[in-house]
Design a protein around this motif. Structure first.
Motif, PDB file in Angstrom:
ATOM      1  N   MET A   1     -15.828   8.492  -1.243  1.00 37.52           N
ATOM      2  CA  MET A   1     -17.252   7.849  -1.751  1.00 37.52           C
ATOM      3  C   MET A   1     -18.412   7.936  -1.667  1.00 37.52           C
ATOM      4  O   MET A   1     -18.590   8.768  -1.095  1.00 37.52           O
ATOM      5  N   THR A   2     -19.090   7.455  -2.717  1.00 35.05           N
ATOM      6  CA  THR A   2     -20.197   7.828  -3.483  1.00 35.05           C
ATOM      7  C   THR A   2     -21.293   6.663  -2.224  1.00 35.05           C
ATOM      8  O   THR A   2     -21.407   6.053  -1.772  1.00 35.05           O
ATOM      9  N   ASP A   3     -22.522   7.635  -1.925  1.00 33.32           N
ATOM     10  CA  ASP A   3     -23.890   7.295  -1.072  1.00 33.32           C
ATOM     11  C   ASP A   3     -24.859   6.299  -1.905  1.00 33.32           C
ATOM     12  O   ASP A   3     -25.451   5.167  -1.384  1.00 33.32           O
ATOM     13  N   LEU A   4     -24.615   5.947  -3.721  1.00 35.98           N
ATOM     14  CA  LEU A   4     -25.359   5.643  -4.637  1.00 35.98           C
ATOM     15  C   LEU A   4     -26.051   4.031  -4.127  1.00 35.98           C
ATOM     16  O   LEU A   4     -26.726   3.958  -3.722  1.00 35.98           O
ATOM     17  N   PHE A   5     -24.976   3.073  -3.310  1.00 37.32           N
ATOM     18  CA  PHE A   5     -25.257   1.821  -3.119  1.00 37.32           C
ATOM     19  C   PHE A   5     -25.054   1.894  -1.831  1.00 37.32           C
ATOM     20  O   PHE A   5     -23.846   0.957  -1.745  1.00 37.32           O
ATOM     21  N   ALA A   6     -25.402   2.879  -0.928  1.00 34.07           N
ATOM     22  CA  ALA A   6     -25.087   2.555   0.783  1.00 34.07           C
ATOM     23  C   ALA A   6     -25.839   1.048   0.774  1.00 34.07           C
ATOM     24  O   ALA A   6     -24.770   0.944   2.610  1.00 34.07           O
ATOM     25  N   PRO A   7     -26.300   0.120   0.819  1.00 30.86           N
ATOM     26  CA  PRO A   7     -26.853  -0.537   1.421  1.00 30.86           C
ATOM     27  C   PRO A   7     -25.647  -1.925   1.420  1.00 30.86           C
ATOM     28  O   PRO A   7     -25.609  -2.866   1.820  1.00 30.86           O
ATOM     29  N   LEU A   8     -24.728  -1.838   0.512  1.00 34.02           N
ATOM     30  CA  LEU A   8     -23.830  -2.852  -0.475  1.00 34.02           C
ATOM     31  C   LEU A   8     -22.483  -2.157   1.235  1.00 34.02           C
ATOM     32  O   LEU A   8     -21.059  -2.981   1.607  1.00 34.02           O
ATOM     33  N   GLN A   9     -22.787  -0.876   1.438  1.00 30.77           N
ATOM     34  CA  GLN A   9     -21.585  -0.176   2.056  1.00 30.77           C
ATOM     35  C   GLN A   9     -22.310  -1.493   3.698  1.00 30.77           C
ATOM     36  O   GLN A   9     -20.539  -1.608   4.834  1.00 30.77           O
ATOM     37  N   SER A  10     -23.331  -1.148   3.783  1.00 28.13           N
ATOM     38  CA  SER A  10     -23.374  -1.918   5.166  1.00 28.13           C
ATOM     39  C   SER A  10     -23.691  -3.799   5.241  1.00 28.13           C
ATOM     40  O   SER A  10     -23.544  -4.138   6.479  1.00 28.13           O
ATOM     41  N   LEU A  11     -23.230  -3.912   4.730  1.00 26.56           N
ATOM     42  CA  LEU A  11     -22.693  -4.788   3.611  1.00 26.56           C
ATOM     43  C   LEU A  11     -21.487  -5.976   4.313  1.00 26.56           C
ATOM     44  O   LEU A  11     -20.937  -6.509   5.582  1.00 26.56           O
ATOM     45  N   LYS A  12     -20.718  -4.601   3.896  1.00 29.49           N
ATOM     46  CA  LYS A  12     -19.367  -4.600   4.094  1.00 29.49           C
ATOM     47  C   LYS A  12     -18.675  -4.050   5.197  1.00 29.49           C
ATOM     48  O   LYS A  12     -18.271  -4.783   5.832  1.00 29.49           O
ATOM     49  N   GLU A  13     -19.498  -3.298   5.971  1.00 33.30           N
ATOM     50  CA  GLU A  13     -19.600  -3.065   7.897  1.00 33.30           C
ATOM     51  C   GLU A  13     -20.447  -3.651   8.486  1.00 33.30           C
ATOM     52  O   GLU A  13     -20.083  -3.838  10.265  1.00 33.30           O
ATOM     53  N   GLY A  14     -20.824  -4.983   7.984  1.00 30.99           N
ATOM     54  CA  GLY A  14     -21.649  -5.881   9.018  1.00 30.99           C
ATOM     55  C   GLY A  14     -22.978  -5.120  10.051  1.00 30.99           C
ATOM     56  O   GLY A  14     -23.430  -5.492  10.684  1.00 30.99           O
ATOM     57  N   HIS A  15     -23.712  -4.533   9.051  1.00 26.97           N
ATOM     58  CA  HIS A  15     -25.217  -3.797   9.194  1.00 26.97           C
ATOM     59  C   HIS A  15     -26.283  -4.191   8.699  1.00 26.97           C
ATOM     60  O   HIS A  15     -26.854  -2.711   8.339  1.00 26.97           O
ATOM     61  N   TRP A  16     -26.339  -4.726   7.746  1.00 27.36           N
ATOM     62  CA  TRP A  16     -26.803  -5.094   6.774  1.00 27.36           C
ATOM     63  C   TRP A  16     -28.051  -5.348   6.903  1.00 27.36           C
ATOM     64  O   TRP A  16     -28.498  -6.679   8.104  1.00 27.36           O
ATOM     65  N   PHE A  17     -29.449  -4.586   6.589  1.00 26.74           N
ATOM     66  CA  PHE A  17     -30.622  -4.922   7.513  1.00 26.74           C
ATOM     67  C   PHE A  17     -31.589  -5.431   6.834  1.00 26.74           C
ATOM     68  O   PHE A  17     -32.115  -4.566   6.014  1.00 26.74           O
ATOM     69  N   LYS A  18     -32.259  -6.840   6.277  1.00 20.08           N
ATOM     70  CA  LYS A  18     -33.394  -6.773   5.297  1.00 20.08           C
ATOM     71  C   LYS A  18     -34.364  -6.972   6.364  1.00 20.08           C
ATOM     72  O   LYS A  18     -34.437  -7.947   7.107  1.00 20.08           O
ATOM     73  N   LEU A  19     -35.490  -6.093   5.320  1.00 22.18           N
ATOM     74  CA  LEU A  19     -36.876  -6.906   6.083  1.00 22.18           C
ATOM     75  C   LEU A  19     -37.193  -8.584   4.604  1.00 22.18           C
ATOM     76  O   LEU A  19     -37.673  -7.851   3.544  1.00 22.18           O
ATOM     77  N   ILE A  20     -37.884  -9.203   5.115  1.00 22.68           N
ATOM     78  CA  ILE A  20     -38.690  -9.810   4.491  1.00 22.68           C
ATOM     79  C   ILE A  20     -40.208 -10.394   4.449  1.00 22.68           C
ATOM     80  O   ILE A  20     -40.323 -10.162   5.282  1.00 22.68           O
ATOM     81  N   CYS A  21     -40.469  -9.752   3.269  1.00 19.29           N
ATOM     82  CA  CYS A  21     -42.305  -9.576   3.226  1.00 19.29           C
ATOM     83  C   CYS A  21     -43.011 -11.074   2.781  1.00 19.29           C
ATOM     84  O   CYS A  21     -43.606 -10.793   4.224  1.00 19.29           O
ATOM     85  N   GLY A  22     -41.796 -11.920   2.565  1.00 16.16           N
ATOM     86  CA  GLY A  22     -42.480 -12.907   2.373  1.00 16.16           C
ATOM     87  C   GLY A  22     -42.734 -13.435   1.254  1.00 16.16           C
ATOM     88  O   GLY A  22     -43.222 -12.957   0.262  1.00 16.16           O
ATOM     89  N   ALA A  23     -42.057 -14.813   0.827  1.00 20.54           N
ATOM     90  CA  ALA A  23     -41.987 -15.439  -0.842  1.00 20.54           C
ATOM     91  C   ALA A  23     -42.875 -15.656  -1.472  1.00 20.54           C
ATOM     92  O   ALA A  23     -43.498 -15.388  -2.388  1.00 20.54           O
ATOM     93  N   SER A  24     -44.082 -16.054  -0.307  1.00 23.55           N
ATOM     94  CA  SER A  24     -45.505 -16.081  -0.633  1.00 23.55           C
ATOM     95  C   SER A  24     -46.865 -15.115  -0.390  1.00 23.55           C
ATOM     96  O   SER A  24     -48.047 -15.156  -0.079  1.00 23.55           O
ATOM     97  N   PHE A  25     -46.065 -13.949   0.043  1.00 22.64           N
ATOM     98  CA  PHE A  25     -46.828 -13.087   0.818  1.00 22.64           C
ATOM     99  C   PHE A  25     -47.352 -12.069  -0.041  1.00 22.64           C
ATOM    100  O   PHE A  25     -46.985 -11.276  -0.652  1.00 22.64           O
ATOM    101  N   GLN A  26     -48.414 -11.749  -0.560  1.00 23.61           N
ATOM    102  CA  GLN A  26     -49.302 -11.054  -1.371  1.00 23.61           C
ATOM    103  C   GLN A  26     -50.494 -10.471  -1.097  1.00 23.61           C
ATOM    104  O   GLN A  26     -51.046  -9.710  -1.939  1.00 23.61           O
ATOM    105  N   HIS A  27     -50.008  -9.925   0.500  1.00 18.04           N
ATOM    106  CA  HIS A  27     -51.228  -8.438   0.395  1.00 18.04           C
ATOM    107  C   HIS A  27     -51.042  -7.806   0.402  1.00 18.04           C
ATOM    108  O   HIS A  27     -49.943  -6.689   1.169  1.00 18.04           O
ATOM    109  N   LEU A  28     -51.438  -6.242  -0.330  1.00 15.48           N
ATOM    110  CA  LEU A  28     -50.433  -5.678  -1.056  1.00 15.48           C
ATOM    111  C   LEU A  28     -50.851  -4.452  -0.528  1.00 15.48           C
ATOM    112  O   LEU A  28     -49.562  -3.505   0.246  1.00 15.48           O
ATOM    113  N   ALA A  29     -51.520  -4.192   0.226  1.00 11.40           N
ATOM    114  CA  ALA A  29     -51.564  -2.993   1.115  1.00 11.40           C
ATOM    115  C   ALA A  29     -50.510  -3.677   2.545  1.00 11.40           C
ATOM    116  O   ALA A  29     -50.061  -2.000   2.769  1.00 11.40           O
TER     117      ALA A  29
END
Length: 437
Positions: free
Chosen positions: A1-29
């Motif tokens: 299997m390739t690692d092209l979409f490794a994040p989907l493998q994380s979902l399948k294996e149960g260790h998906w990590f998501k950073l939420i910057c914020g739906a209205s957070f617009q501080h670019l730096a």
């Protein structure tokens, strides 16, 4: 299997990590620095506001991360050589994630103790700012948590919600090449959700993940089932985000209980797709999930999540389903595609990559039922506050003795860069280490 979409493998294996910057957070730096640090720490997804400028800042950070990946690996951090998915958040109606605090600072009495300034986790409220004597809410930093409202002794702080018409914002956002979309909804807005989905569905085949974020409420499970029935075409990976206690993870350990409780509720409903926690997640979340047996152990397969023929895996979300020409990769890999056991690394446009593309299915069957364990965790306010000491120091370096602002990028300060990555990794590794044991 390739690692092209490794994040989907994380979902399948149960260790998906998501950073939420914020739906209205617009501080670019800050978005740029957070994206860079958490990418090098091994995050699977970066969730940002549906603002082209914010998206561009995150994409720029992802490109920088490509060049620092090997260094991060040598330092023992979680980056495995694949970029995280870039997700944008959209709303089908009024939502606390899509609002800003506002007030007229001239209405503040001189003797006010300014509790709003102290309680703001984003440091968005300032008084007599040194460089320009500004007082009020720095709009680009505010992400709508609302904590300032009840503490104001004079009741002069309010919030302003915003919502862009789907047909106006969706084409603008989707044209930037994002990988995933999160839709914020709530019980009773099925018609509004349908209108938004009708616009997004035009790009559905190009999306790697679709996430549905919905707070708890009476009739929630029936509402989520109705949403699932509306979604067509089916996304490759569908995530049910359990928004337990929105934007509260940095308040204290106990906030994670609401997220876990709602996660259990959605898991029990056996909705097709994956369940991911959010809303109150923090340093206590993984420990709580482990104690309750809700995390998948390394090497253990969920019998209800079937093999790679199902949606929610890497097969159907492949080169053949991409809007890009066969044999090319977007900026989601670090320049190469791992081969199938030969040890070689095919380059872009090579016959090996073309062969992978030609053999990959372009459609997927019904999404698998939710497993008995949580597929991943999203961290928002806690993840941002965790890095705030580094971001504050970086911002302070941007102000010269003459008070003229100069851009200082995180990667330009090696000490601060790796301190930020180390802090980010302290959070990411809690989830990822489950698969390393």
């Amino acid at each position: 299997m390739t690692d092209l979409f490794a994040p989907l493998q994380s979902l399948k294996e149960g260790h998906w990590f998501k950073l939420i910057c914020g739906a209205s957070f617009q501080h670019l730096a800050a978005v740029r620095s957070l994206t860079l640090a958490y990418t090098l720490a091994g995050a699977d997804c970066i969730d940002v506001a549906a603002d082209p400028a914010v998206i561009a800042a995150a994409q720029e950070a992802l490109q920088v991360a490509k060049h620092l990946a090997r260094d991060a690996q040598e330092r023992g951090f979680g980056c495995k050589g694949n970029l995280p998915f870039l997700m944008v958040s959209l709303n089908d109606g009024e939502d606390p994630h899509f609002r800003k605090a506002e007030f007229n600072s001239t209405e503040c009495p001189p003797d006010c103790s300014k509790p709003c300034e102290r309680i703001c986790p984003a440091q968005a409220i300032v008084f007599s700012r040194i460089k320009d004597d500004f007082s009020g809410v720095e709009s680009q930093k505010c992400y709508g948590c609302g904590r300032c409202i009840p503490v104001c002794p004079y009741d002069i702080i309010y919030t302003k919600s915003y919502m862009s018409p789907p047909r106006a914002i969706a084409p603008l956002v989707m044209s930037t090449g994002v990988d995933a979309v999160e839709i914020h909804t709530k019980v009773g807005r099925l018609a509004e959700f349908q209108r938004l989905w009708q616009v997004i569905s035009q790009w559905a085949e190009h999306l790697k993940v679709v996430a549905i974020s919905c707070p708890d409420g009476e009739g929630m499970i029936d509402y989520l089932h109705a949403i699932y029935d509306l979604i067509s075409p089916r996304p490759t990976a569908l995530i049910w985000q359990t928004d337990g206690r929105p934007m509260s993870g940095d308040i204290g350990d106990g906030t994670t209980l609401a997220a876990v409780k709602l996660g259990q509720k959605v898991l029990a409903a056996k909705l097709p797709g994956y369940v991911q926690l959010a809303g109150g997640t923090n340093n206590y979340t993984i420990a709580k999930l482990k104690a309750m047996g809700l995390l998948k152990r390394a090497g253990k397969e969920d019998t209800e999540i079937r093999g790679y023929g199902d949606a929610g895996n890497t097969s159907s979300n492949s080169l053949a389903a991409s809007p890009y020409p066969s044999g090319t990769l977007r900026a989601n890999g670090f320049g190469s595609l791992d081969s199938t056991g030969s040890g070689a690394t095919p380059v872009l446009g090579s016959p090996q990559v073309e062969e992978v593309a030609s053999k990959t299915p372009t459609s997927s069957p019904r999404l698998p039922a939710s497993a008995s364990s949580i597929a991943g965790v999203a961290y928002g306010s806690y993840a941002r506050v965790l890095l705030s000491p580094i971001l504050d120091r970086l911002e302070n370096k941007e102000v010269s003795n003459t008070s003229v602002k100069a851009t200082v990028r995180l990667e330009e300060n090696e000490v601060l860069l790796w301190q930020a990555v180390e802090l980010a990794y302290s959070l990411v590794s809690q989830l990822k280490s489950q698969q390393e044991r």
